[in-house]
Write a protein that holds these residues in place. Structure first.
Motif, mmCIF file in Angstrom:
data_model
loop_
_atom_site.group_PDB
_atom_site.id
_atom_site.type_symbol
_atom_site.label_atom_id
_atom_site.label_comp_id
_atom_site.label_asym_id
_atom_site.label_seq_id
_atom_site.Cartn_x
_atom_site.Cartn_y
_atom_site.Cartn_z
ATOM 1 N N UNK A 38 23.672 7.721 -40.715
ATOM 2 C CA UNK A 38 22.916 8.570 -41.641
ATOM 3 C C UNK A 38 21.780 7.752 -42.237
ATOM 4 N N UNK A 39 20.567 8.243 -42.080
ATOM 5 C CA UNK A 39 19.385 7.539 -42.567
ATOM 6 C C UNK A 39 19.056 8.034 -43.981
ATOM 7 N N UNK A 40 19.056 7.106 -44.947
ATOM 8 C CA UNK A 40 18.901 7.463 -46.362
ATOM 9 C C UNK A 40 17.659 6.789 -46.939
ATOM 10 N N UNK A 41 16.799 7.585 -47.580
ATOM 11 C CA UNK A 41 15.644 7.071 -48.305
ATOM 12 C C UNK A 41 15.926 7.120 -49.795
ATOM 13 N N UNK A 42 15.520 6.084 -50.516
ATOM 14 C CA UNK A 42 15.819 5.982 -51.941
ATOM 15 C C UNK A 42 14.531 6.114 -52.750
ATOM 16 N N UNK A 67 24.478 -0.074 -52.028
ATOM 17 C CA UNK A 67 25.577 0.742 -51.498
ATOM 18 C C UNK A 67 25.274 1.188 -50.070
ATOM 19 N N UNK A 68 24.034 1.618 -49.825
ATOM 20 C CA UNK A 68 23.641 2.054 -48.484
ATOM 21 C C UNK A 68 23.736 0.890 -47.496
ATOM 22 N N UNK A 69 23.229 -0.269 -47.896
ATOM 23 C CA UNK A 69 23.215 -1.429 -46.995
ATOM 24 C C UNK A 69 24.624 -1.942 -46.703
ATOM 25 N N UNK A 70 25.568 -1.688 -47.609
ATOM 26 C CA UNK A 70 26.944 -2.137 -47.387
ATOM 27 C C UNK A 70 27.764 -1.145 -46.565
ATOM 28 N N UNK A 71 27.240 0.085 -46.394
ATOM 29 C CA UNK A 71 27.990 1.126 -45.686
ATOM 30 C C UNK A 71 27.748 1.026 -44.187
ATOM 31 N N UNK A 72 28.786 0.924 -43.362
ATOM 32 C CA UNK A 72 28.599 0.773 -41.913
ATOM 33 C C UNK A 72 28.025 2.005 -41.226
ATOM 34 N N UNK A 105 8.597 3.926 -54.968
ATOM 35 C CA UNK A 105 8.391 3.841 -56.411
ATOM 36 C C UNK A 105 7.038 4.465 -56.755
ATOM 37 N N UNK A 106 6.827 4.694 -58.035
ATOM 38 C CA UNK A 106 5.549 5.260 -58.464
ATOM 39 C C UNK A 106 4.427 4.243 -58.227
ATOM 40 N N UNK A 107 3.224 4.707 -57.965
ATOM 41 C CA UNK A 107 2.101 3.789 -57.778
ATOM 42 C C UNK A 107 1.933 2.862 -58.990
ATOM 43 N N UNK A 108 1.726 1.595 -58.713
ATOM 44 C CA UNK A 108 1.549 0.625 -59.784
ATOM 45 C C UNK A 108 2.825 0.013 -60.307
ATOM 46 N N UNK A 109 3.971 0.479 -59.836
ATOM 47 C CA UNK A 109 5.247 -0.096 -60.293
ATOM 48 C C UNK A 109 5.324 -1.553 -59.827
ATOM 49 N N UNK A 110 5.827 -2.456 -60.670
ATOM 50 C CA UNK A 110 5.862 -3.872 -60.283
ATOM 51 C C UNK A 110 6.727 -4.179 -59.065
ATOM 52 N N UNK A 111 7.625 -3.262 -58.702
ATOM 53 C CA UNK A 111 8.478 -3.503 -57.538
ATOM 54 C C UNK A 111 7.828 -3.062 -56.223
ATOM 55 N N UNK A 112 6.711 -2.343 -56.300
ATOM 56 C CA UNK A 112 6.032 -1.927 -55.065
ATOM 57 C C UNK A 112 5.638 -3.166 -54.258
ATOM 58 N N UNK A 113 5.951 -3.133 -52.971
ATOM 59 C CA UNK A 113 5.682 -4.264 -52.098
ATOM 60 C C UNK A 113 6.851 -5.209 -51.936
ATOM 61 N N UNK A 114 7.891 -5.056 -52.778
ATOM 62 C CA UNK A 114 9.065 -5.919 -52.646
ATOM 63 C C UNK A 114 9.848 -5.584 -51.381
ATOM 64 N N UNK A 115 10.344 -6.603 -50.735
ATOM 65 C CA UNK A 115 11.133 -6.428 -49.518
ATOM 66 C C UNK A 115 12.536 -5.944 -49.888
ATOM 67 N N UNK A 116 13.006 -4.885 -49.222
ATOM 68 C CA UNK A 116 14.349 -4.365 -49.483
ATOM 69 C C UNK A 116 15.206 -4.343 -48.217
#
Length: 259
Positions: free
Chosen positions: A2-6, A20-25, A34-45
């Motif tokens: 199941x492909x999940x977008x957060x 939780x998604x990454x731990x689920x097999x 995230x919203x434009x300008x959020x400090x987390x934009x561009x972070x690797x997940x």
């Protein structure tokens, strides 16, 4: 798989859901938004994944979107889900009637699950509150109190209002009719049959909800205490699994748990 977008991937709930998604097999992370300008934009997940500021590309890769953001972002997220033909789970609280109308419209073309709370225990608590309110007459006063962390914006919480709706349903009337104004702004005797709310904010509390049914000479208290935000993330991913592949329509957490 199941492909999940957060959606809301940079927030506390978003980060918990990603883990939780990454731990689920049986799940695969389709992306984070995230919203434009959020400090987390561009972070690797994840491998080849960064938090972006546009829900549309993620919706086209996902089977299900999980949205814990703000009411202001809901319309955009519903449009992205419909365009990408993805189901969407909405955990955002503080929604107004026009938001629910937009959810109803989207549910005609995609599966939508809107939940004030994704914990199993809260769905069960709501069922118990409805049953108790139906069994007890209006001589029993109903008060709903909730405690959340200092950063929570809406009050009463979406879960408190959800529990209030369950109590009102048990009493056979809309919550809008039975809801009492804050007691400090309405001096005098308490209106019989009404439903009151109290909100507390402080510290890092994940969410405590208590429903007091107070009669003459006796009281009943029904409660749910969230010890960790992880229970909401776990419930959201479980709901995403259930929602994936469903027919268009509007669903509830109670549908998943058979309550």
């Amino acid at each position: 798989m199941i492909k999940i977008g957060v959606l809301g991937a940079g927030g506390r709930m978003g980060q918990a859901i990603i883990a939780e998604v990454q731990a689920a097999p049986d799940c695969w992370l389709a992306g984070g938004v995230e919203r434009p300008g959020h400090p987390m934009c561009g972070n690797i997940i994840g491998e080849g994944l960064v938090i972006c500021a546009n829900a549309a590309p993620v919706a086209h890769k996902a089977d299900v979107l999980i949205d814990f953001t703000t009411p202001a972002a809901l319309d955009e997220h519903l449009r992205a889900a419909q365009d990408g033909k993805a189901a969407i789970l909405i955990g955002t609280t503080g929604l107004e009637p026009h938001h629910h109308a937009a959810i109803d419209a989207a549910a005609r073309t995609i599966p939508v699950l809107q939940a004030a709370n994704t914990a199993l225990g809260v769905s069960l608590l709501a069922a118990l509150v409805e049953q108790a309110a139906r069994a007890l007459d209006t001589g029993w006063d109903i008060e709903i109190s909730e405690l959340h962390h200092r950063h929570k914006v809406d009050a009463p919480s979406g879960t408190a209002l959800f529990l209030g709706e369950a109590a009102a349903k048990g009493r056979g009337a809309p919550l809008e009719t039975l809801r009492l104004p804050p007691h400090e702004s309405s001096p005098g005797a308490r209106r019989a049959g009404g439903i009151g709310f109290a909100s507390l904010r402080g510290g890092s509390a994940a969410g405590d909800h208590h429903v007091l049914l107070a009669g003459e000479g006796e009281r009943i208290t029904l409660s749910h205490v969230a010890e960790s935000r992880d229970i909401f993330a776990s419930g959201a991913v479980k709901a995403a699994r259930w929602l994936s592949g469903r027919k268009p329509g509007r669903y509830r957490m109670a549908d998943i748990f058979g309550i």
